[in-house]
Design a protein around this motif. Structure first.
Motif, PDB file in Angstrom:
ATOM      1  N   ILE A 181      12.086  -6.539   1.705  1.00 53.52           N
ATOM      2  CA  ILE A 181      12.477  -5.199   1.920  1.00 53.52           C
ATOM      3  C   ILE A 181      12.950  -4.753  -0.129  1.00 53.52           C
ATOM      4  O   ILE A 181      13.997  -4.943  -0.563  1.00 53.52           O
ATOM      5  CB  ILE A 181      13.338  -3.733   2.295  1.00 53.52           C
ATOM      6  CG1 ILE A 181      13.018  -4.581   3.586  1.00 53.52           C
ATOM      7  CG2 ILE A 181      13.156  -2.956   2.481  1.00 53.52           C
ATOM      8  CD1 ILE A 181      13.496  -4.479   4.859  1.00 53.52           C
ATOM      9  N   SER A 182      12.696  -4.307  -0.664  1.00 51.17           N
ATOM     10  CA  SER A 182      13.089  -3.545  -2.127  1.00 51.17           C
ATOM     11  C   SER A 182      13.003  -2.274  -2.627  1.00 51.17           C
ATOM     12  O   SER A 182      12.175  -1.230  -1.889  1.00 51.17           O
ATOM     13  CB  SER A 182      12.133  -4.402  -3.258  1.00 51.17           C
ATOM     14  OG  SER A 182      10.841  -3.092  -3.325  1.00 51.17           O
ATOM     15  N   LEU A 183      13.588  -1.871  -3.108  1.00 50.60           N
ATOM     16  CA  LEU A 183      14.372  -0.337  -4.034  1.00 50.60           C
ATOM     17  C   LEU A 183      13.238  -0.836  -4.931  1.00 50.60           C
ATOM     18  O   LEU A 183      14.511  -1.527  -6.231  1.00 50.60           O
ATOM     19  CB  LEU A 183      15.336   0.174  -4.309  1.00 50.60           C
ATOM     20  CG  LEU A 183      16.361   0.227  -2.594  1.00 50.60           C
ATOM     21  CD1 LEU A 183      17.962   0.707  -2.373  1.00 50.60           C
ATOM     22  CD2 LEU A 183      15.342   1.222  -2.304  1.00 50.60           C
TER      23      LEU A 183
ATOM     24  N   GLU B 242       1.125  -1.130  -0.725  1.00 54.59           N
ATOM     25  CA  GLU B 242      -0.152  -0.093  -0.270  1.00 54.59           C
ATOM     26  C   GLU B 242       0.778   1.025   0.173  1.00 54.59           C
ATOM     27  O   GLU B 242       2.089   1.050   0.975  1.00 54.59           O
ATOM     28  CB  GLU B 242      -0.484  -0.122   1.526  1.00 54.59           C
ATOM     29  CG  GLU B 242      -1.745  -1.275   1.274  1.00 54.59           C
ATOM     30  CD  GLU B 242      -3.242  -0.548   0.507  1.00 54.59           C
ATOM     31  OE1 GLU B 242      -3.316   0.520  -0.373  1.00 54.59           O
ATOM     32  OE2 GLU B 242      -3.899  -1.951  -0.185  1.00 54.59           O
ATOM     33  N   LEU B 243       0.854   2.270  -0.968  1.00 52.82           N
ATOM     34  CA  LEU B 243       0.855   2.985  -0.731  1.00 52.82           C
ATOM     35  C   LEU B 243       1.116   4.572   0.565  1.00 52.82           C
ATOM     36  O   LEU B 243       0.081   4.186   1.465  1.00 52.82           O
ATOM     37  CB  LEU B 243       0.781   4.665  -1.588  1.00 52.82           C
ATOM     38  CG  LEU B 243       0.942   5.730  -1.638  1.00 52.82           C
ATOM     39  CD1 LEU B 243       2.645   5.588  -2.302  1.00 52.82           C
ATOM     40  CD2 LEU B 243       0.218   6.663  -2.473  1.00 52.82           C
ATOM     41  N   SER B 244       2.209   4.781   1.595  1.00 50.49           N
ATOM     42  CA  SER B 244       2.840   5.778   1.818  1.00 50.49           C
ATOM     43  C   SER B 244       3.544   6.575   2.168  1.00 50.49           C
ATOM     44  O   SER B 244       4.444   6.490   1.534  1.00 50.49           O
ATOM     45  CB  SER B 244       3.568   5.096   3.022  1.00 50.49           C
ATOM     46  OG  SER B 244       3.608   5.563   4.621  1.00 50.49           O
TER      47      SER B 244
ATOM     48  N   PRO C 215       8.067   6.537  -1.380  1.00 48.21           N
ATOM     49  CA  PRO C 215       9.299   7.153  -2.328  1.00 48.21           C
ATOM     50  C   PRO C 215       9.740   7.560  -1.147  1.00 48.21           C
ATOM     51  O   PRO C 215       9.701   8.530  -0.568  1.00 48.21           O
ATOM     52  CB  PRO C 215       7.648   8.097  -3.057  1.00 48.21           C
ATOM     53  CG  PRO C 215       6.465   8.266  -2.202  1.00 48.21           C
ATOM     54  CD  PRO C 215       6.311   6.666  -1.285  1.00 48.21           C
ATOM     55  N   PHE C 216      10.695   8.298  -2.274  1.00 42.30           N
ATOM     56  CA  PHE C 216      11.735   8.862  -1.045  1.00 42.30           C
ATOM     57  C   PHE C 216      12.827   8.882  -2.635  1.00 42.30           C
ATOM     58  O   PHE C 216      12.833   8.712  -3.153  1.00 42.30           O
ATOM     59  CB  PHE C 216      12.337   8.005  -0.282  1.00 42.30           C
ATOM     60  CG  PHE C 216      12.820   9.145   0.643  1.00 42.30           C
ATOM     61  CD1 PHE C 216      12.583   9.652   1.470  1.00 42.30           C
ATOM     62  CD2 PHE C 216      14.363   9.147   0.717  1.00 42.30           C
ATOM     63  CE1 PHE C 216      13.023  10.752   2.197  1.00 42.30           C
ATOM     64  CE2 PHE C 216      15.145   9.841   1.386  1.00 42.30           C
ATOM     65  CZ  PHE C 216      14.035  10.802   2.721  1.00 42.30           C
TER      66      PHE C 216
ATOM     67  N   PHE D  69      10.768   3.767  -4.586  1.00 43.97           N
ATOM     68  CA  PHE D  69      10.437   3.539  -3.551  1.00 43.97           C
ATOM     69  C   PHE D  69      10.730   2.400  -3.203  1.00 43.97           C
ATOM     70  O   PHE D  69      11.314   2.151  -3.143  1.00 43.97           O
ATOM     71  CB  PHE D  69       8.660   2.416  -4.059  1.00 43.97           C
ATOM     72  CG  PHE D  69       7.484   3.242  -4.678  1.00 43.97           C
ATOM     73  CD1 PHE D  69       6.918   4.210  -4.342  1.00 43.97           C
ATOM     74  CD2 PHE D  69       7.815   3.137  -5.761  1.00 43.97           C
ATOM     75  CE1 PHE D  69       5.842   5.007  -4.897  1.00 43.97           C
ATOM     76  CE2 PHE D  69       6.443   4.409  -7.094  1.00 43.97           C
ATOM     77  CZ  PHE D  69       5.520   5.021  -6.642  1.00 43.97           C
ATOM     78  N   VAL D  70      10.766   3.050  -2.134  1.00 37.79           N
ATOM     79  CA  VAL D  70      11.027   2.028  -0.807  1.00 37.79           C
ATOM     80  C   VAL D  70      10.249   0.848   0.290  1.00 37.79           C
ATOM     81  O   VAL D  70       9.008   1.746   0.355  1.00 37.79           O
ATOM     82  CB  VAL D  70      11.795   2.719   0.331  1.00 37.79           C
ATOM     83  CG1 VAL D  70      12.451   1.537   1.550  1.00 37.79           C
ATOM     84  CG2 VAL D  70      12.931   3.432  -0.062  1.00 37.79           C
TER      85      VAL D  70
END
Length: 308
Positions: A80-82, A48-50, A144-145, A99-100
């Motif tokens: 955990i992915s990028l 889910e988008l955060s 997102p970062f 996206f993290v």
């Protein structure tokens, strides 16, 4: 915010991520000893988008993030992915948005971690990031970062960084850093044991490539009976990613520093595994020699890809 949103989009088909995705086990990245997995290892987890609570973004930007997140492939449990969104270059920086993503069933915070900026067959650079700035990532979510690499973090000029195929990857702590010999099957089968040992001793005696660096070290050069020049080169891969070389231009200099041969080679996906060195032979026909063979001094020589 992200430059991605400075461009007008006519419809959803114009909105797409440009970067690849690289996932690692959460237990390899985080200190999760004693925490049992709650998910089925075969389960597909959609995140889910955060949005970071400190971000105040327009509704249009949030829509784009949500759309891109919904287009992502599911993760396996406890990963955990990028996932790269966009890469933008200027004279001083390479700015990567990604996206993290986390598929584990608990809120996480990632600390200081080294990230690799990677292309199709090489590592462009590496940098240590304080990922606590990403904030607390909720269970099964995608945040997102933005990650900024400066020239000092890169192994090649910013202008040479390709933006068509790229991605970010975690460099895990404790990964085996020992540089080793990688022999092709044909070399393994035909090379004498004492010659293999000589190569290993040679490898141990030279300085290994820097992280992410591809290095070329001369092993042997000789003229064949038909007048062709054969050079044996150790191709060293200092990155944590396997690379494949499809074509390789090479220049050979002799003891006088003169260029004595120059040409390009088709290698058909020659693969050099992560953190290894692979020997390979290159044969220059007489038409690619740039100096009379009788005047070529091979008592000292070097071979390298020419700079563009």
């Amino acid at each position: 915010m992200l430059s991605f949103f400075k461009r007008k989009k006519t419809n959803d088909e114009d909105i797409k991520s440009t970067g690849n995705e690289n996932a690692v086990s959460a237990k390899d990245l985080l200190n999760l000893e004693g925490v049992e997995s709650e998910g089925d290892p075969e389960e597909e987890v959609y995140t889910e988008l955060s949005i970071h609570p400190d971000w105040n973004i327009p509704q249009e930007q949030e829509y784009v993030f949500r759309f891109l997140n919904n287009e992502l492939s599911p993760l396996k449990a406890d990963e955990i992915s990028l996932s790269g969104i966009e890469i933008v270059k200027n004279e001083r920086q390479v700015v990567c948005s990604a996206f993290v993503r986390s598929s584990i069933n608990q809120t996480i915070e990632i600390g200081t971690t080294t990230l690799l900026l990677i292309g199709e067959n090489e590592v462009y650079g590496r940098k240590e990031f304080d990922l606590t700035k990403v904030g607390h990532i909720p269970p099964r979510s995608s945040r997102p970062f933005q990650f900024v690499f400066e020239q000092k973090d890169l192994y090649k000029p910013i202008s040479a960084i390709e933006t068509e195929i790229w991605g970010l990857a975690f460099q895990l702590q404790g990964e085996n850093q020992d540089h080793s010999l990688d022999l092709a099957e044909s070399w393994e089968r035909t090379l004498a044991d004492e010659d293999k040992e000589k190569l290993r001793n040679m490898l141990a005696s030279i300085t290994p490539p820097k992280p992410g660096e591809i290095q070329f070290v001369g092993i042997q050069s000789k003229f064949m009976d038909n007048g062709k020049l054969q050079v044996s080169i150790l191709i060293q891969n200092g990155s944590q990613q396997n690379i494949k070389l499809q074509q390789l231009p090479l220049v050979v200099e002799d003891a006088s520093g003169d260029i004595v041969a120059q040409g390009g080679f088709v290698l058909e996906d020659l693969e050099i595994k992560a953190n290894t060195s692979k020997p390979w032979n290159f044969v220059f026909p007489t038409t690619l020699l740039t100096k009379d063979p009788s005047e070529i001094d091979l008592s000292q020589w070097r071979a390298y890809p020419p700079q563009e």
